[in-house]
Enzyme design. Structure first.
Site, PDB file in Angstrom:
ATOM      1  N   HIS A  74       0.825  -1.208   0.000  1.00 55.27           N
ATOM      2  CA  HIS A  74       0.000   0.000   0.000  1.00 55.27           C
ATOM      3  C   HIS A  74       0.864   1.265   0.000  1.00 55.27           C
ATOM      4  O   HIS A  74       1.583   1.518   0.958  1.00 55.27           O
ATOM      5  CB  HIS A  74      -0.864  -0.048   1.269  1.00 55.27           C
ATOM      6  N   ARG A  75       0.803   2.014  -1.090  1.00 55.00           N
ATOM      7  CA  ARG A  75       1.676   3.183  -1.292  1.00 55.00           C
ATOM      8  C   ARG A  75       3.156   2.740  -1.222  1.00 55.00           C
ATOM      9  O   ARG A  75       4.002   3.478  -0.741  1.00 55.00           O
ATOM     10  CB  ARG A  75       1.398   4.278  -0.269  1.00 55.00           C
TER      11      ARG A  75
ATOM     12  N   GLU B  26       0.797  -0.428  -4.726  1.00 57.66           N
ATOM     13  CA  GLU B  26      -0.401   0.401  -4.920  1.00 57.66           C
ATOM     14  C   GLU B  26       0.061   1.848  -4.970  1.00 57.66           C
ATOM     15  O   GLU B  26       0.892   2.274  -4.147  1.00 57.66           O
ATOM     16  CB  GLU B  26      -1.371   0.197  -3.750  1.00 57.66           C
TER      17      GLU B  26
ATOM     18  N   ASP C 276      -1.043   6.149  -5.783  1.00 52.82           N
ATOM     19  CA  ASP C 276      -2.122   7.144  -5.874  1.00 52.82           C
ATOM     20  C   ASP C 276      -1.736   8.176  -6.923  1.00 52.82           C
ATOM     21  O   ASP C 276      -0.709   8.852  -6.789  1.00 52.82           O
ATOM     22  CB  ASP C 276      -2.309   7.835  -4.519  1.00 52.82           C
TER      23      ASP C 276
ATOM     24  N   HIS D 172      -0.576  10.728  -2.171  1.00 52.84           N
ATOM     25  CA  HIS D 172      -1.871  10.335  -1.625  1.00 52.84           C
ATOM     26  C   HIS D 172      -2.796  11.516  -1.336  1.00 52.84           C
ATOM     27  O   HIS D 172      -3.934  11.579  -1.808  1.00 52.84           O
ATOM     28  CB  HIS D 172      -1.711   9.508  -0.350  1.00 52.84           C
TER      29      HIS D 172
ATOM     30  N   GLU E 138      -4.402   3.663  -8.303  1.00 56.74           N
ATOM     31  CA  GLU E 138      -5.609   4.344  -7.823  1.00 56.74           C
ATOM     32  C   GLU E 138      -5.653   5.754  -8.387  1.00 56.74           C
ATOM     33  O   GLU E 138      -4.712   6.533  -8.206  1.00 56.74           O
ATOM     34  CB  GLU E 138      -5.653   4.413  -6.286  1.00 56.74           C
TER      35      GLU E 138
ATOM     36  N   LYS F 168      -6.742   9.053  -7.614  1.00 57.52           N
ATOM     37  CA  LYS F 168      -7.122   9.704  -6.359  1.00 57.52           C
ATOM     38  C   LYS F 168      -7.848  11.015  -6.658  1.00 57.52           C
ATOM     39  O   LYS F 168      -7.309  11.891  -7.330  1.00 57.52           O
ATOM     40  CB  LYS F 168      -5.848   9.944  -5.536  1.00 57.52           C
TER      41      LYS F 168
ATOM     42  N   ASP G 248       0.501  -1.952   4.485  1.00 57.03           N
ATOM     43  CA  ASP G 248       1.701  -1.109   4.629  1.00 57.03           C
ATOM     44  C   ASP G 248       2.930  -1.986   4.917  1.00 57.03           C
ATOM     45  O   ASP G 248       4.062  -1.532   4.772  1.00 57.03           O
ATOM     46  CB  ASP G 248       1.536  -0.134   5.803  1.00 57.03           C
TER      47      ASP G 248
HETATM   48  O1  G3P Z   1      -5.884   0.585  -2.178  1.00 65.24           O
HETATM   49  C1  G3P Z   1      -6.755   0.912  -1.168  1.00 65.24           C
HETATM   50  C2  G3P Z   1      -6.448   2.170  -0.423  1.00 65.24           C
HETATM   51  O2  G3P Z   1      -5.323   2.798  -0.975  1.00 65.24           O
HETATM   52  C3  G3P Z   1      -7.552   3.121  -0.366  1.00 65.24           C
HETATM   53  O3  G3P Z   1      -7.368   4.111   0.583  1.00 65.24           O
HETATM   54  O4  G3P Z   1      -6.852   6.374   1.339  1.00 65.24           O
HETATM   55  O5  G3P Z   1      -5.081   4.686   1.311  1.00 65.24           O
HETATM   56  O6  G3P Z   1      -5.897   5.640  -0.803  1.00 65.24           O
HETATM   57  P1  G3P Z   1      -6.244   5.244   0.592  1.00 65.24           P
HETATM   58 CA    CA Z   2      -4.582   4.503  -2.358  1.00 59.15          CA
END
Ligand code: G3P
Ligand code: CA
Length: 269
Positions: free
Chosen positions: A37-38, A64, A66, A79, A138, A140, A263
């Site tokens: 995640h990120r 992942e 953004d 993000h 994603e 965003k 994470d």
């Molecule tokens: O991939 C799911 C997650 O990234 C969604 O929430 O706020 O971390 O972008 P956020």
């Molecule tokens: Ca995200």
């Protein structure tokens, strides 16, 4: 501190030496995708090359990212819709030119050893990680950036990444209209919808999503066995977020989701 530096060194060595396609092959064999995640953002500053390289080194299946847009029209990876939390600057992403965004320090907030990390561009991430690791893109807040879906499509097509054979690229957003459009622009791309709203888990809602989405990606609080069954009944896959403890990872494994967005990629194995 030393552990993090060692991780980063390892990340660079593995990134450079990992043969093309190896990450692909190992992903195919796994039942649950490990999505960083990120990037490996528990250990390195989110949405930076340091975090993405570390995810590769740790054996994650996907990073992942953004995606947003600078004032002068360049797609960038960040993000928040402002730069305040994760850089030494202030202001909205969309009010700053790419050159201004690149001058910011996107690493120091996480630790002095990351000083000088930059906000990556979307082009840079596609070029650096294509064939090395899956990319969960994603969009965003796409409502802030009219036309961003077309722009993303162009960047993916230019690199022949618009028709992933083994779902090595996936596009997702909380903005459902944006994902309907992405599905039209990229008919061979797996599309995901993100939500943390209990209103979106009804049979009616899932039926509507399946018309254009391949993934239903809810926050962990919405996940239970019944939901996983319902998503599969609607011919979609499910990836859930955000795992920040080993217990949360264990819970999602027991729920047999298709992907765990975390994470800490090491919590998933
Ligand atoms: O991939 C799911 C997650 O990234 C969604 O929430 O706020 O971390 O972008 P956020
Ligand atoms: Ca995200």
């Amino acid at each position: 501190m030393k552990k993090v530096l060692l991780f980063c060194l390892l990340a660079t060595v593995i990134f450079v030496t990992l043969p093309f396609g190896e990450a692909e092959a190992s992903r195919k064999e796994k039942e649950i995708a490990n999505v960083a995640h990120r990037g490996a953002s528990g250990y390195a500053p989110e949405n930076t090359i340091a975090a993405f390289d570390l995810a590769v080194a740790m054996g994650a299946d996907y990073i992942e990212i953004d995606v947003q847009r600078s004032k002068d029209g360049k797609l960038v990876i960040l993000h928040d819709t402002t730069v305040d939390r994760t850089t030494d600057g202030t202001g909205k992403v969309g009010d700053l030119d790419f050159k201004e965004l690149r001058q910011l320090d996107a690493g120091s907030w996480k630790g002095e050893e990351f000083a000088g990390e930059k906000i990556p561009s979307f082009d840079e991430v596609l070029d650096r990680y294509k064939g090395k690791i899956g990319i969960l893109i994603e969009l965003k807040a796409p409502e802030l950036y009219p036309g961003i879906e077309k722009q993303m499509t162009k960047a993916l097509k230019k690199r022949k990444m618009d028709k992933p054979k083994r779902e090595e690229v996936i596009v997702q957003s909380f903005n459902f209209e944006s994902m309907k459009l992405a599905n039209k622009l990229l008919p061979r791309m797996p599309i995901g919808v993100l939500t943390s709203s209990p209103n979106d888990v009804s049979d009616e809602a899932l039926k509507a999503f399946r018309k254009y989405a391949d993934y239903f990606n809810p926050s962990i609080g919405l996940v239970n066995e019944e939901l996983v069954k319902k998503v599969r009944k609607n011919k979609m896959k499910i990836q859930s977020w955000t795992v920040r403890t080993p217990e949360a990872a264990q819970f999602l494994k027991e729920m047999k989701v298709d992907g765990i967005i975390t994470d800490y990629p090491d919590y998933v194995y």
